[in-house]
Design a protein around this motif. Structure first.
Motif, PDB file in Angstrom:
ATOM      1  N   SER A  73       0.805  -1.195  -0.085  1.00 51.46           N
ATOM      2  CA  SER A  73       0.160  -0.038  -0.224  1.00 51.46           C
ATOM      3  C   SER A  73       0.719   1.130   0.080  1.00 51.46           C
ATOM      4  CB  SER A  73      -0.992   0.091   1.302  1.00 51.46           C
ATOM      5  OG  SER A  73       0.052   0.104   2.517  1.00 51.46           O
ATOM      6  N   PRO A  74       0.482   2.547  -0.324  1.00 54.40           N
ATOM      7  CA  PRO A  74       1.151   3.751  -0.358  1.00 54.40           C
ATOM      8  C   PRO A  74       1.634   3.751   0.686  1.00 54.40           C
ATOM      9  CG  PRO A  74      -0.892   4.064  -1.995  1.00 54.40           C
ATOM     10  CD  PRO A  74      -0.935   2.541  -1.177  1.00 54.40           C
ATOM     11  N   GLN A  75       0.656   3.721   1.975  1.00 51.17           N
ATOM     12  CA  GLN A  75       1.147   4.032   3.270  1.00 51.17           C
ATOM     13  C   GLN A  75       2.443   3.064   3.736  1.00 51.17           C
ATOM     14  OE1 GLN A  75      -1.909   2.997   6.264  1.00 51.17           O
ATOM     15  NE2 GLN A  75      -0.619   3.734   8.058  1.00 51.17           N
ATOM     16  N   ALA A  76       2.417   1.942   3.391  1.00 52.29           N
ATOM     17  CA  ALA A  76       3.486   0.872   3.899  1.00 52.29           C
ATOM     18  C   ALA A  76       4.749   1.478   3.177  1.00 52.29           C
ATOM     19  CB  ALA A  76       3.231  -0.480   3.511  1.00 52.29           C
ATOM     20  N   VAL A  77       4.710   1.807   1.698  1.00 53.76           N
ATOM     21  CA  VAL A  77       5.866   2.257   1.051  1.00 53.76           C
ATOM     22  C   VAL A  77       6.340   3.485   1.674  1.00 53.76           C
ATOM     23  CG1 VAL A  77       6.558   3.149  -1.155  1.00 53.76           C
ATOM     24  CG2 VAL A  77       5.187   1.023  -1.106  1.00 53.76           C
ATOM     25  N   ARG A  78       5.311   4.537   2.156  1.00 51.72           N
ATOM     26  CA  ARG A  78       5.705   5.640   2.534  1.00 51.72           C
ATOM     27  C   ARG A  78       6.651   5.376   4.111  1.00 51.72           C
ATOM     28  NH1 ARG A  78       0.696   7.530   0.553  1.00 51.72           N
ATOM     29  NH2 ARG A  78       0.001   7.311   2.576  1.00 51.72           N
ATOM     30  N   ARG A  79       6.063   4.397   4.786  1.00 52.47           N
ATOM     31  CA  ARG A  79       6.727   4.172   6.116  1.00 52.47           C
ATOM     32  C   ARG A  79       8.081   3.627   5.805  1.00 52.47           C
ATOM     33  NH1 ARG A  79       4.395  -0.488   7.595  1.00 52.47           N
ATOM     34  NH2 ARG A  79       2.530   0.461   8.200  1.00 52.47           N
ATOM     35  N   VAL A  80       8.357   2.859   4.839  1.00 48.13           N
ATOM     36  CA  VAL A  80       9.725   2.345   4.486  1.00 48.13           C
ATOM     37  C   VAL A  80      10.587   3.657   4.159  1.00 48.13           C
ATOM     38  CG1 VAL A  80      11.157   1.155   3.011  1.00 48.13           C
ATOM     39  CG2 VAL A  80       8.924   0.056   4.063  1.00 48.13           C
ATOM     40  N   GLY A  81      10.134   4.469   3.324  1.00 51.40           N
ATOM     41  CA  GLY A  81      10.961   5.580   2.924  1.00 51.40           C
ATOM     42  C   GLY A  81      11.082   6.713   4.148  1.00 51.40           C
ATOM     43  N   ARG A  82      10.322   6.616   4.945  1.00 52.00           N
ATOM     44  CA  ARG A  82      10.507   7.654   6.212  1.00 52.00           C
ATOM     45  C   ARG A  82      11.737   7.126   7.165  1.00 52.00           C
ATOM     46  NH1 ARG A  82       4.821   8.005   6.512  1.00 52.00           N
ATOM     47  NH2 ARG A  82       4.885   6.384   8.182  1.00 52.00           N
ATOM     48  N   LEU A  83      11.641   5.894   7.180  1.00 49.15           N
ATOM     49  CA  LEU A  83      12.814   5.298   8.019  1.00 49.15           C
ATOM     50  C   LEU A  83      14.063   5.197   7.190  1.00 49.15           C
ATOM     51  CD1 LEU A  83      10.622   2.048   9.128  1.00 49.15           C
ATOM     52  CD2 LEU A  83      11.554   3.910  10.684  1.00 49.15           C
ATOM     53  N   ILE A  84      14.187   5.055   5.994  1.00 54.02           N
ATOM     54  CA  ILE A  84      15.155   5.303   5.175  1.00 54.02           C
ATOM     55  C   ILE A  84      15.774   6.731   5.245  1.00 54.02           C
ATOM     56  CG2 ILE A  84      16.069   5.167   2.903  1.00 54.02           C
ATOM     57  CD1 ILE A  84      14.433   2.916   2.142  1.00 54.02           C
ATOM     58  N   ASN A  85      14.858   7.698   5.065  1.00 54.70           N
ATOM     59  CA  ASN A  85      15.443   8.974   5.255  1.00 54.70           C
ATOM     60  C   ASN A  85      15.741   9.188   6.792  1.00 54.70           C
ATOM     61  OD1 ASN A  85      14.572   9.736   2.526  1.00 54.70           O
ATOM     62  ND2 ASN A  85      12.581  10.302   3.164  1.00 54.70           N
ATOM     63  N   ARG A  86      15.361   8.810   7.685  1.00 52.59           N
ATOM     64  CA  ARG A  86      15.941   8.893   8.908  1.00 52.59           C
ATOM     65  C   ARG A  86      17.330   8.331   9.124  1.00 52.59           C
ATOM     66  NH1 ARG A  86      10.556   7.049  12.014  1.00 52.59           N
ATOM     67  NH2 ARG A  86       9.361   8.978  11.798  1.00 52.59           N
ATOM     68  N   LEU A  87      17.418   7.362   8.421  1.00 56.04           N
ATOM     69  CA  LEU A  87      18.877   6.713   8.520  1.00 56.04           C
ATOM     70  C   LEU A  87      19.950   7.903   7.707  1.00 56.04           C
ATOM     71  CD1 LEU A  87      18.425   2.894   7.488  1.00 56.04           C
ATOM     72  CD2 LEU A  87      19.602   4.058   9.536  1.00 56.04           C
ATOM     73  N   ARG A  88      19.381   8.124   6.427  1.00 54.66           N
ATOM     74  CA  ARG A  88      20.224   9.280   5.574  1.00 54.66           C
ATOM     75  C   ARG A  88      20.667  10.442   6.688  1.00 54.66           C
ATOM     76  NH1 ARG A  88      21.003   7.596   0.907  1.00 54.66           N
ATOM     77  NH2 ARG A  88      19.436   6.304  -0.132  1.00 54.66           N
ATOM     78  N   ARG A  89      19.825  11.076   7.495  1.00 51.41           N
ATOM     79  CA  ARG A  89      19.930  12.080   8.280  1.00 51.41           C
ATOM     80  C   ARG A  89      21.107  12.067   9.166  1.00 51.41           C
ATOM     81  NH1 ARG A  89      13.993  13.017   8.228  1.00 51.41           N
ATOM     82  NH2 ARG A  89      13.848  11.906  10.119  1.00 51.41           N
ATOM     83  N   GLU A  90      21.263  10.667   9.538  1.00 53.04           N
ATOM     84  CA  GLU A  90      22.517  10.464  10.460  1.00 53.04           C
ATOM     85  C   GLU A  90      23.769  10.726  10.042  1.00 53.04           C
ATOM     86  OE1 GLU A  90      22.108   9.720  13.735  1.00 53.04           O
ATOM     87  OE2 GLU A  90      19.856   9.289  13.514  1.00 53.04           O
ATOM     88  N   ARG A  91      23.929  10.994   8.589  1.00 51.95           N
ATOM     89  CA  ARG A  91      25.253  11.218   8.299  1.00 51.95           C
ATOM     90  C   ARG A  91      26.477  10.502   8.569  1.00 51.95           C
ATOM     91  NH1 ARG A  91      23.589  15.178   4.835  1.00 51.95           N
ATOM     92  NH2 ARG A  91      22.456  16.696   5.502  1.00 51.95           N
ATOM     93  N   LEU A  92      26.251   9.383   8.664  1.00 53.67           N
ATOM     94  CA  LEU A  92      27.196   8.460   9.063  1.00 53.67           C
ATOM     95  C   LEU A  92      27.564   7.469   7.857  1.00 53.67           C
ATOM     96  CD1 LEU A  92      29.196   7.766  11.656  1.00 53.67           C
ATOM     97  CD2 LEU A  92      27.462   5.888  12.100  1.00 53.67           C
ATOM     98  N   ALA A  93      28.825   6.948   7.745  1.00 51.44           N
ATOM     99  CA  ALA A  93      28.937   6.119   6.563  1.00 51.44           C
ATOM    100  C   ALA A  93      28.152   4.849   6.625  1.00 51.44           C
ATOM    101  CB  ALA A  93      30.464   5.823   6.308  1.00 51.44           C
ATOM    102  N   HIS A  94      28.186   4.262   7.749  1.00 45.89           N
ATOM    103  CA  HIS A  94      27.519   2.828   8.073  1.00 45.89           C
ATOM    104  C   HIS A  94      26.055   3.211   7.744  1.00 45.89           C
ATOM    105  CE1 HIS A  94      26.589  -1.005   9.638  1.00 45.89           C
ATOM    106  NE2 HIS A  94      25.495  -0.556  10.242  1.00 45.89           N
ATOM    107  N   ALA A  95      25.438   4.306   8.233  1.00 51.05           N
ATOM    108  CA  ALA A  95      23.806   4.548   7.988  1.00 51.05           C
ATOM    109  C   ALA A  95      23.516   4.869   6.465  1.00 51.05           C
ATOM    110  CB  ALA A  95      23.478   5.738   8.949  1.00 51.05           C
ATOM    111  N   ASP A  96      24.702   5.406   5.762  1.00 48.60           N
ATOM    112  CA  ASP A  96      24.450   5.557   4.338  1.00 48.60           C
ATOM    113  C   ASP A  96      24.372   4.077   3.542  1.00 48.60           C
ATOM    114  OD1 ASP A  96      24.449   8.283   4.809  1.00 48.60           O
ATOM    115  OD2 ASP A  96      26.585   8.691   4.147  1.00 48.60           O
ATOM    116  N   VAL A  97      25.337   3.213   3.973  1.00 45.72           N
ATOM    117  CA  VAL A  97      25.159   2.079   3.494  1.00 45.72           C
ATOM    118  C   VAL A  97      23.727   1.408   3.354  1.00 45.72           C
ATOM    119  CG1 VAL A  97      26.303  -0.433   3.398  1.00 45.72           C
ATOM    120  CG2 VAL A  97      27.877   1.541   3.480  1.00 45.72           C
TER     121      VAL A  97
END
Length: 195
Positions: A73-97
């Motif tokens: 569902s679009p909601q489930a896809v957005r949930r994944v996207g939000r969690l991925i974006n939180r990882l990106r905001r960490e600005r750490l190489a491991h989180a980027d991987v």
């Protein structure tokens, strides 16, 4: 305070419990326990520790990706996207991987074939994850990215990650691989399922 080490040990015990549910393929139960864990962590003094945030968000993203097999569902896809974006905001190489691997898996999941725009986006993210993981020595994530790239183009599971685990003597490598990646569902005959 004196109870912080105990609380931290309890946190790791719950994380291990959630990971065990992922290992066993119990994604709904893992998601419920992860949500409870996340609510609990927000009230603890070490919630600001970067490794705690990365562990939580990466585990949540992985569980949500596994959940997409049964709910795109679009909601489930957005949930994944939000969690991925939180990882990106960490600005750490491991989180980027992890963010690049999970973004690649998300786009692969949404792809309708090897030549569509989502497959192209998946390749970009997965190639970045593969390269970054290699530089950082994160071999399981590097192999997971290589497998996902091969699956986009060849429509077949290559199994680099599971084979490396077998060579290391890991029992049930297919289950253990669930802690690193999402293997797409297969239709009879080994083809990727459209479900």
């Amino acid at each position: 305070s004196g109870s912080d080490p105990v609380q931290l040990l309890e946190l790791f015990a719950v994380i291990a419990s959630v990971q065990r549910k992922v290992y066993d393929g119990e994604y709904d139960e893992a998601l419920d326990e992860w949500k409870s864990l996340r609510r609990h962590v927000t009230r603890l003094p070490y919630r600001r520790m970067q490794f705690i945030r990365i562990a939580g968000e990466s585990l949540g993203a992985l569980i949500a990706l596994h959940g997409l097999a049964g709910n795109r569902s679009p909601q489930a896809v957005r949930r994944v996207g939000r969690l991925i974006n939180r990882l990106r905001r960490e600005r750490l190489a491991h989180a980027d991987v992890l963010a690049n691997l999970y973004d690649g898996l998300l786009h692969r999941t949404q792809s309708t074939g090897p030549t569509d725009a989502r497959a192209d986006a998946a390749r970009v993210y997965l190639n970045a994850a593969h390269e970054q993981a290699g530089v950082l020595g994160l071999r399981p994530f590097q192999l997971a990215a290589a497998d996902a790239l091969a699956e986009i183009d060849d429509d077949a599971a290559v199994g680099h990650l599971c084979e490396a685990m077998r060579l290391q003597g890991i029992a049930r490598p297919e289950s253990f691989a669930r802690l690193y990646t999402v293997v797409p569902a297969r239709a009879p005959g080994g083809r990727l399922s459209d479900d």
